[in-house]
Design a protein around this motif. Structure first.
Motif, short mmCIF file in Angstrom:
data_model
loop_
_atom_site.label_atom_id
_atom_site.label_comp_id
_atom_site.label_asym_id
_atom_site.label_seq_id
_atom_site.Cartn_x
_atom_site.Cartn_y
_atom_site.Cartn_z
N MET A 170 0.85 -1.10 -0.01
CA MET A 170 0.20 -0.08 -0.02
C MET A 170 0.92 1.23 -0.11
SD MET A 170 -2.98 0.90 2.79
CE MET A 170 -1.74 1.56 4.02
N GLN A 171 0.64 2.19 -0.90
CA GLN A 171 1.30 3.27 -1.13
C GLN A 171 0.62 4.62 -0.12
OE1 GLN A 171 4.25 3.55 -3.06
NE2 GLN A 171 3.70 1.31 -3.10
N TYR A 172 1.51 5.34 0.51
CA TYR A 172 1.07 6.27 1.59
C TYR A 172 2.23 7.26 1.60
CZ TYR A 172 3.44 3.93 5.41
OH TYR A 172 4.07 3.23 6.09
N TRP A 173 1.93 8.49 2.06
CA TRP A 173 2.79 9.43 2.52
C TRP A 173 2.68 9.66 4.02
CZ3 TRP A 173 1.46 13.63 -1.76
CH2 TRP A 173 2.41 13.52 -2.80
N THR A 174 3.67 10.13 5.00
CA THR A 174 3.74 10.50 6.09
C THR A 174 3.28 11.83 6.08
OG1 THR A 174 5.88 11.36 6.10
CG2 THR A 174 5.52 8.94 6.52
N ARG A 175 3.11 12.30 7.41
CA ARG A 175 2.66 13.98 7.65
C ARG A 175 3.86 14.72 7.19
NH1 ARG A 175 0.65 14.80 13.66
NH2 ARG A 175 0.31 16.83 12.72
N GLU A 176 5.06 14.30 7.35
CA GLU A 176 6.09 15.17 6.90
C GLU A 176 6.16 15.19 5.56
OE1 GLU A 176 6.40 14.05 11.07
OE2 GLU A 176 6.30 12.73 9.09
N GLN A 177 5.87 14.13 4.86
CA GLN A 177 6.00 14.23 3.26
C GLN A 177 4.96 14.82 2.71
OE1 GLN A 177 6.01 9.95 2.94
NE2 GLN A 177 8.08 9.76 2.23
N PHE A 178 3.44 14.72 3.40
CA PHE A 178 2.64 15.50 2.65
C PHE A 178 2.80 17.18 2.95
CE2 PHE A 178 -1.49 17.72 3.16
CZ PHE A 178 -2.14 17.41 2.07
N ALA A 179 3.64 17.43 4.08
CA ALA A 179 3.87 18.91 4.51
C ALA A 179 4.83 19.42 3.30
CB ALA A 179 4.44 19.03 5.70
N ARG A 180 5.66 18.60 2.79
CA ARG A 180 6.71 19.12 1.85
C ARG A 180 5.90 19.26 0.30
NH1 ARG A 180 10.86 14.29 1.31
NH2 ARG A 180 11.11 15.35 -0.82
N PHE A 181 4.91 18.30 0.17
CA PHE A 181 4.08 18.20 -1.09
C PHE A 181 3.32 19.31 -1.09
CE2 PHE A 181 -0.06 17.37 -2.60
CZ PHE A 181 0.07 17.40 -4.04
N ILE A 182 2.58 19.81 0.15
CA ILE A 182 1.55 20.92 -0.22
C ILE A 182 2.48 22.18 0.08
CG2 ILE A 182 1.35 21.63 2.34
CD1 ILE A 182 -1.52 20.33 -0.27
N LEU A 183 3.74 22.38 -0.11
CA LEU A 183 4.21 23.63 -0.05
C LEU A 183 5.13 23.72 -1.28
CD1 LEU A 183 5.71 23.88 3.60
CD2 LEU A 183 3.82 24.93 2.80
N SER A 184 4.64 22.85 -2.31
CA SER A 184 5.52 22.84 -3.62
C SER A 184 5.07 23.90 -4.62
CB SER A 184 5.45 21.31 -4.16
OG SER A 184 3.86 21.09 -4.37
#
Length: 333
Positions: free
Chosen positions: A172-186
Motif C-alpha cells: 500500500m502506498q502512502y505519505w507521512t505527515r512530513e512528506q505531505f507537508a513537503r508536497f503541499i508547500l510545492s
C-alpha cells in the motif's frame, strides 16, 4: 422401416438388434422451433426420458448462448447496482468474456474449459492479479444468475476456481505527515491545496471529495458532512448517493483544514449548493503526480491520500473505533 412405439419414439433395426430413437420439435429460448433427433437408445423408456429431460432443461434455458445470457443478466443487473458498478462489469464481460465464451451454450461451458481459459490469461502475464480477479468475479456472478433463473445446474466458474488476487501485489502506498507537508508547500494552486488537504486530513474518497458543496462544510463547528459522491456514467460524471449507506457520515476537521477550506470558499464565493472542486479526477491526479516529482516524493494515486490518512491515525495510536467512522469502513486489517 421405423415403427412408432410411443409419441415421438421410434424403433429401428441395426446389426440384428432393435434400437430406439426420439425425434421432436421444441421451441428454443430465442423463439425458434428446432427439430431434435437422438438415436441409439437400447430401451424405449430411455428415449422417452431423453425428450422429457431436454424439455425440462430448456424450460430453464440453459441451452441459450453465453452472449444471450449476458444480455439478460446486464439488463437485470443495472437495476440493482450503482451505474459505475454496472459499467465496470459490462466492460469486463464485453472485453474479456464475450470473445472467449459468447457463442458457447451454457451447457457447453465446463470447469475444464474455464480452467484452460484462465491458464491462458495467467500465462500471458499481461494482466495484474487484481484485474484477473475482477474478470473471474464477473464470470461467476453472470453464471450464478443462470443458475438461479435459467436452470443451470452448477456454476462451472465456481468449480474451476478463481484466478488472480483481490489485493494488489504491491505494498500500500502512502505519505507521512512530513512528506505531505513537503508536497503541499510545492507551489500548488489554492484549489489543489484545498482538494489534497481535504483528502489527506479527512480520509474521504476522491469521489466524495469531488461531490462536496459549500453547504457540506460547517466552518464554525469544524464538521464536514459526507452524503454523496461523484461517479462516472455513460453520460459523464454525475453526483449521486455515496458508495454505501454506511458512507453517510460527519467528519471532524482539524483547524488548519478549516482555515484552508474557508479561504477556498471565500475565493470562489461558493454558495450552499455549489461544488467546491469542479475539475475532473484526471486533472487532480496529474497535479498530484507533477508536484510530487518536483519535491522528490514517490508518486501516489488520489486514493493513496486516503491510505495516508489511515496510516497517520494508526501511527498516532488512534483506536479503530474512532477512525472507523471517518473512514466509513466496516472492517480493518
Amino acid at each position: 422401416m421405423a415403427k412408432t412405439r410411443t409419441l415421438h419414439v421410434y424403433s429401428y433395426e441395426k446389426d440384428g438388434s432393435t434400437l430406439y430413437y426420439v425425434t421432436f420439435y421444441c421451441k428454443q429460448w430465442d423463439g425458434t422451433n428446432k427439430k431434435i433427433k437422438k438415436m441409439g437408445f437400447t430401451r424405449q423408456a430411455d428415449a422417452a426420458r431423453y425428450e422429457q429431460d431436454y424439455r425440462d432443461r430448456l424450460a430453464g434455458s440453459p441451452a441459450m448462448t453465453f452472449a444471450a445470457l449476458c444480455d439478460r443478466f446486464l439488463d437485470d443487473y443495472r437495476h440493482h447496482v450503482r451505474e459505475s458498478t454496472y459499467l465496470t462489469t459490462r466492460n469486463l464481460l464485453v472485453t474479456y468474456l464475450f470473445p472467449a465464451f459468447g457463442d458457447k451454450t451454457l451447457t457447453e461451458l465446463t470447469p475444464v474449459m474455464i480452467r484452460e481459459w484462465q491458464n491462458r490469461f495467467i500465462s500471458s502475464r499481461h494482466y495484474q492479479p487484481t484485474t484477473l480477479s475482477k474478470i473471474h468475479a464477473s464470470l461467476v456472478i453472470t453464471l450464478n444468475y443462470a443458475c438461479k433463473y435459467f436452470g443451470l445446474a452448477k456454476n462451472p466458474a465456481t468449480i474451476a476456481g478463481g484466478m488472480g488476487s483481490q489485493r494488489p501485489a504491491h505494498d500500500m502506498q502512502y505519505w507521512t505527515r512530513e512528506q505531505f507537508a513537503r508536497f503541499i508547500l510545492s507551489g500548488l494552486k489554492p484549489e489543489y491545496i484545498a482538494m489534497f488537504s481535504t483528502l489527506f486530513w479527512t480520509g474521504c474518497r476522491s469521489g466524495e471529495c469531488l461531490a462536496l458543496t459549500a453547504g457540506d462544510i460547517d466552518l464554525e463547528q469544524g464538521i464536514m458532512g459526507i452524503n454523496k459522491t461523484m461517479t462516472k456514467t455513460e453520460h459523464g460524471y454525475i453526483v449521486g448517493p455515496p458508495k454505501t449507506a454506511h458512507s453517510r457520515r460527519k467528519v471532524s476537521l482539524p483547524r488548519p483544514l478549516v482555515m484552508i477550506l474557508a479561504d477556498w470558499i471565500r475565493r470562489t464565493d461558493a454558495r450552499s449548493n455549489d461544488r467546491l472542486f469542479t475539475r475532473d479526477r484526471t486533472t487532480y491526479a496529474a497535479a498530484l503526480k507533477q508536484h510530487a516529482q518536483q519535491v522528490g516524493l514517490s508518486a501516489i494515486r488520489l486514493h493513496d491520500l486516503r491510505h495516508s490518512h489511515a496510516s497517520m491515525l494508526i501511527n498516532l495510536g488512534t483506536p479503530p473505533k474512532v477512525y472507523k467512522n471517518a473512514w466509513a469502513m466496516r472492517r480493518y486489517k
